[in-house]
Design an enzyme around this catalytic site. Structure first.
Site, PDB file in Angstrom:
ATOM      1  N   SER A  83      51.176  78.668  45.448  1.00 48.59           N
ATOM      2  CA  SER A  83      50.860  77.378  44.828  1.00 48.59           C
ATOM      3  C   SER A  83      50.487  76.355  45.894  1.00 48.59           C
ATOM      4  O   SER A  83      51.063  75.264  45.995  1.00 48.59           O
ATOM      5  CB  SER A  83      52.030  76.861  43.974  1.00 48.59           C
ATOM      6  OG  SER A  83      51.566  75.929  43.008  1.00 48.59           O
ATOM      7  N   LYS A 120      45.452  75.379  39.134  1.00 50.51           N
ATOM      8  CA  LYS A 120      44.900  76.238  40.197  1.00 50.51           C
ATOM      9  C   LYS A 120      44.213  77.489  39.639  1.00 50.51           C
ATOM     10  O   LYS A 120      43.340  78.060  40.296  1.00 50.51           O
ATOM     11  CB  LYS A 120      46.003  76.624  41.182  1.00 50.51           C
ATOM     12  CG  LYS A 120      46.588  75.454  41.958  1.00 50.51           C
ATOM     13  CD  LYS A 120      47.670  75.908  42.936  1.00 50.51           C
ATOM     14  CE  LYS A 120      48.223  74.741  43.749  1.00 50.51           C
ATOM     15  NZ  LYS A 120      49.142  73.881  42.996  1.00 50.51           N
ATOM     16  N   SER A 151      50.546  72.796  38.077  1.00 52.15           N
ATOM     17  CA  SER A 151      49.902  73.728  39.018  1.00 52.15           C
ATOM     18  C   SER A 151      49.139  74.879  38.381  1.00 52.15           C
ATOM     19  O   SER A 151      48.451  75.616  39.086  1.00 52.15           O
ATOM     20  CB  SER A 151      50.947  74.291  39.992  1.00 52.15           C
ATOM     21  OG  SER A 151      51.096  73.426  41.091  1.00 52.15           O
TER      22      SER A 151
END
Length: 391
Positions: A229, A47, A44
């Protein structure tokens, strides 16, 4: 700091492939590097790259619009998806930040326009063609959608494709149809009779607008994406970058567009993407690329990127660092509230990238990444960030 970081990076919990980078935001000086240019599965922390590109390409004040326009025949209207996965459906409880655009508000505005035109009966169509290509990314595991990690990616959806807005799963199989059916019910509540059949159709070019709602500004969407997230919003933002950069609004087009933006920013080296959220196990990003992106966001030269830093979870307090499992080790808990970072977690992958102010007042950014983790390396990553913050 160098000796302590090198020692911690030797922890067996990190596995065989580890990369680390620490950068002074003001000067760009590399304060520490170990495998810093090695492309590693980012999970993640992807991102960070997606949202940096979105802010640089679209600007922090851009908004995502959902509209209703006149159809090609009299009495026909088209609900046009604008790629806003946070669009709130009729069962959503509006609370928190950022404020969501509302399907009910869109229905009320559309009904008012129709009534002013003397129209009380319509046929409803929906247009979700803003995004193209497959709704699932290469490298996504089969359980991601059933488990509620992400919805199939479409330009029209409500509540991020959730059947129940308050629960992660299940996600609906056809988000555009689900949203359009909900809109049909809301129009009826506002006094507009709608034909039973609701089908897809391309909105006519230049069609008159009957109603619209806008999302929160992009900087707020970016903060939400990083703090929570949010996989669905990250995928939508990647496609909006694609549209802005003249690519097709697909996973492949989004990857090309994000890399083109990173190239302009000078941080495209050792970045390879298959999605915008980091769920894909095919993504590769180097620690240097992540640390440099965050350094740009924290620099006075790029105020348009600031939301990347303000959206970072705060250790022990917010988002994925406020879940009671992070920065609880005796070697990291003294930095609760002093470290901001984006986490990344997949099977055998643990990453952490963020920023901290050192004792002598320097703002530094860092990225610590491992993608051959035997079990769980989160406590070690927290310790590494704590070492940077207290140095």
């Amino acid at each position: 700091m160098t000796k302590q970081l090198a020692s911690a990076l030797g922890d067996d919990a990190l596995g065989e492939r580890v990369g680390a980078a620490v950068i002074d935001t003001a000067t760009g000086e590399q304060l520490f590097a170990s495998g810093a240019d090695t492309p590693i599965t980012p999970a993640s922390t992807t991102k960070v790259i997606t949202t940096t590109a979105a802010l640089a390409s679209l600007g922090p004040d851009a908004r995502l619009s959902t509209r209703v326009v006149q159809g090609s025949k009299p009495g026909a209207i088209v609900l046009v998806g604008g790629g806003d996965p946070l669009l709130a459906g009729p069962r959503a409880k509006q609370s928190g930040y950022p404020k969501q655009a509302s399907l009910n508000t869109l229905a009320a505005r559309t009904a008012a326009t129709l009534k002013a035109q003397g129209v009380r009966k319509v046929t409803l169509f929906y247009d979700s063609t803003l995004f193209t290509g497959t709704p699932k990314a290469p490298g996504w595991k089969p359980n991601y959608i059933p488990d509620g990690e992400v919805a199939p990616v479409h330009a029209l959806m409500i509540d991020e494709g959730r059947q129940n807005p308050g629960m992660r799963a299940p996600r609906v199989q056809n988000p555009p149809q689900y949203a359009a059916d909900a809109f049909r019910g809301l129009l009826a509540r506002h006094g507009i009779s709608v034909a039973k059949s609701v089908r897809p159709a391309k909105a006519p070019a230049g069609a008159a607008e009957l109603g619209r709602v806008d999302s929160a500004p992009l900087y707020a969407l970016v903060e939400h994406t990083l703090t929570r997230s949010d996989n669905d919003l990250a995928e939508a933002l990647m496609r909006h970058v694609a549209i802005k950069e003249g690519q097709e609004a697909s996973f492949a087009g989004g990857a090309k567009a994000v890399l083109a933006v990173l190239q302009r920013l000078g941080i495209a080296q050792n970045v390879s993407l298959s999605d915008g959220s980091g769920l894909s196990i095919r993504n590769r990003i180097s620690p240097n690329a992540l640390a440099k992106a965050i350094a740009l966001a924290g620099s006075p030269q790029h105020p348009e990127l600031r939301a990347v830093t303000t959206g970072m979870p705060i250790a022990g307090f917010s988002g994925t660092l406020g879940n009671g499992r992070r920065f609880v080790d005796s070697r990291s808990k003294d930095q609760v509230g002093l470290v901001r970072a984006k986490t990344g977690t997949l099977n055998h992958v643990n990453t952490l990238a963020g920023l901290a102010t050192t004792k002598d007042g320097r703002l530094v950014t860092y990225a610590f990444m491992a993608d051959q983790v035997p079990v769980n390396a989160e406590p070690v990553l927290d310790r590494l960030a704590a070492i940077v913050a207290r140095s």
